[in-house]
Design an enzyme around this catalytic site. Sequence first.
Site, short mmCIF file in Angstrom:
data_model
loop_
_atom_site.label_atom_id
_atom_site.label_comp_id
_atom_site.label_asym_id
_atom_site.label_seq_id
_atom_site.Cartn_x
_atom_site.Cartn_y
_atom_site.Cartn_z
N ALA A 113 -4.54 0.97 8.86
CA ALA A 113 -5.98 1.20 8.84
C ALA A 113 -6.34 2.44 9.66
O ALA A 113 -7.28 3.17 9.32
CB ALA A 113 -6.72 -0.03 9.36
N LEU A 139 -13.00 -2.70 13.00
CA LEU A 139 -12.66 -2.91 11.58
C LEU A 139 -12.55 -4.40 11.23
O LEU A 139 -12.57 -4.77 10.05
CB LEU A 139 -11.34 -2.20 11.25
CG LEU A 139 -11.45 -0.82 10.60
CD1 LEU A 139 -12.45 0.07 11.28
CD2 LEU A 139 -10.11 -0.14 10.52
N LYS A 181 0.80 -1.23 0.00
CA LYS A 181 0.00 0.00 0.00
C LYS A 181 0.84 1.28 0.00
O LYS A 181 0.41 2.30 -0.55
CB LYS A 181 -0.97 0.02 1.19
CG LYS A 181 -2.16 -0.90 1.01
CD LYS A 181 -3.15 -0.72 2.15
CE LYS A 181 -4.41 -1.51 1.90
NZ LYS A 181 -5.48 -1.19 2.86
N GLY A 191 -5.10 1.93 18.10
CA GLY A 191 -4.11 1.48 17.12
C GLY A 191 -3.64 2.61 16.24
O GLY A 191 -4.38 3.59 16.02
P1 NAP Z 1 -1.19 -2.69 10.99
O1 NAP Z 1 -0.74 -1.64 10.05
O2 NAP Z 1 -0.31 -3.84 11.32
O3 NAP Z 1 -1.59 -1.92 12.36
C1 NAP Z 1 -2.02 -2.61 13.51
C2 NAP Z 1 -2.00 -1.66 14.71
O4 NAP Z 1 -2.49 -2.40 15.83
C3 NAP Z 1 -0.61 -1.13 15.08
O5 NAP Z 1 -0.72 0.18 15.53
C4 NAP Z 1 -0.23 -2.06 16.24
O6 NAP Z 1 0.60 -1.45 17.21
C5 NAP Z 1 -1.56 -2.28 16.90
N1 NAP Z 1 -1.56 -3.50 17.70
C6 NAP Z 1 -1.36 -4.77 17.25
N2 NAP Z 1 -1.43 -5.63 18.30
C7 NAP Z 1 -1.63 -4.88 19.41
C8 NAP Z 1 -1.77 -5.17 20.80
N3 NAP Z 1 -1.72 -6.43 21.25
N4 NAP Z 1 -1.98 -4.14 21.67
C9 NAP Z 1 -2.05 -2.86 21.22
N5 NAP Z 1 -1.91 -2.52 19.91
C10 NAP Z 1 -1.72 -3.52 19.03
O7 NAP Z 1 -2.55 -3.35 10.50
P2 NAP Z 1 -3.73 -2.62 9.66
O8 NAP Z 1 -3.51 -2.81 8.22
O9 NAP Z 1 -3.88 -1.26 10.22
O10 NAP Z 1 -4.99 -3.54 10.04
C11 NAP Z 1 -5.49 -3.56 11.36
C12 NAP Z 1 -6.81 -4.33 11.43
O11 NAP Z 1 -7.79 -3.67 10.64
C13 NAP Z 1 -6.73 -5.76 10.92
O12 NAP Z 1 -7.51 -6.57 11.77
C14 NAP Z 1 -7.36 -5.68 9.54
O13 NAP Z 1 -7.97 -6.89 9.16
C15 NAP Z 1 -8.42 -4.60 9.77
N6 NAP Z 1 -8.79 -3.91 8.53
C16 NAP Z 1 -10.07 -4.01 8.10
C17 NAP Z 1 -10.46 -3.36 6.94
C18 NAP Z 1 -11.88 -3.49 6.47
O14 NAP Z 1 -12.15 -3.18 5.29
N7 NAP Z 1 -12.80 -3.87 7.30
C19 NAP Z 1 -9.54 -2.58 6.22
C20 NAP Z 1 -8.22 -2.49 6.70
C21 NAP Z 1 -7.86 -3.16 7.87
P3 NAP Z 1 2.19 -1.21 16.96
O15 NAP Z 1 2.26 -0.13 15.91
O16 NAP Z 1 2.67 -0.75 18.30
O17 NAP Z 1 2.75 -2.50 16.50
#
Ligand code: NAP
Length: 289
Positions: free
Chosen positions: A135, A230, A70, A131
């Site tokens: 996303a 999400l 992305k 977070g």
């Molecule tokens: P990402 O870039 O990896 O970001 C994940 C975030 O969550 C980071 O800030 C991470 O913290 C935090 N995190 C992970 N584990 C944690 C924990 N145990 N405690 C506290 N914070 C935690 O992932 P993303 O692309 O943003 O996606 C995140 C979620 O959104 C996923 O479940 C994805 O499936 C969902 N999503 C859904 C859609 C939809 O269309 N519905 C679209 C996009 C994403 P750190 O930065 O400190 O590691």
Amino acid sequence: MITGTTKLLGVIGHPVEHSLSPLMHNAAIAQIGVDYVYLPLPIAPQNLEDAIRGFAAIGITGFSVTIPHKQAIMPLMSEISSLAEAVGAVNTVFRQDNRWVGTNTDVEGFIAPLRSTYNRDWSQTTAVILGNGGAARAVVAGCSQLGCAEIHVVGRNLQKLAAFRDSWANSPLANNLQVHHWELLPKLLPNADLLVNTTPIGMYPHTQASPLSQEEIENLNPNSPIVYDLIYTPNPTKFLQQAQKVGATTIDGLEMLVQQGAAALKIWLARDTVPVDVMRQVLRRHLGL
Ligand code: NAP
């Protein structure tokens, strides 16, 4: 039916096998009856540049972009929409005048169920976002487009939080943005009108996990806040179940997935409408909902 004239759409990612986009888009394409097919296109990071050149050579109409491309795809575009620029990520690419244009439909996907469910003025809304990953960037842009009064992003890593905040420094999208360490949540929750989980906590297979403890959930704003996760598998997540028990209204991640896809399909097919119901239905059936 695929024929000699069928045009190509797809999704690039690594891995891409888990993507629900081919199912959703091909159902819509069949319903409309246009001569297109939407394919999974697994592209390893080191092959991204070659792949984009190849796509131009074979005349792909457009494609979706998922993890890990992305951000990496941005320098390979001839043009990037101001929204994708502000979000810092491209999830949809289309061809215009023999040039690649990158845009972002996640913001529209995030906002769509909020606008369709709640006909309200968002200018008094305090949004709390859990977070600070990819996303969360679309959610910040979405809350800003809605006109939320305050946008609070909560994370566990102070360095990443500071970088997240600084990345918006020149953007008009985020002048109401504040970032906080997770420890500050108890202070923020009683005032949250809109609480959004953008972390993967609670996602399949960790279905018993939730970003908030029961005690924290009970501390939520008593004036029926909107709680939005999400995540779309499981559906509902433990987080949304906890929120429903304390009287919050809830939104799951499926509609965002459907609406970001619908917005992309409208761009590729140059249509004002696409069969969103068919896209939603095929995913719900696939997920056993
Ligand atoms: P990402 O870039 O990896 O970001 C994940 C975030 O969550 C980071 O800030 C991470 O913290 C935090 N995190 C992970 N584990 C944690 C924990 N145990 N405690 C506290 N914070 C935690 O992932 P993303 O692309 O943003 O996606 C995140 C979620 O959104 C996923 O479940 C994805 O499936 C969902 N999503 C859904 C859609 C939809 O269309 N519905 C679209 C996009 C994403 P750190 O930065 O400190 O590691």
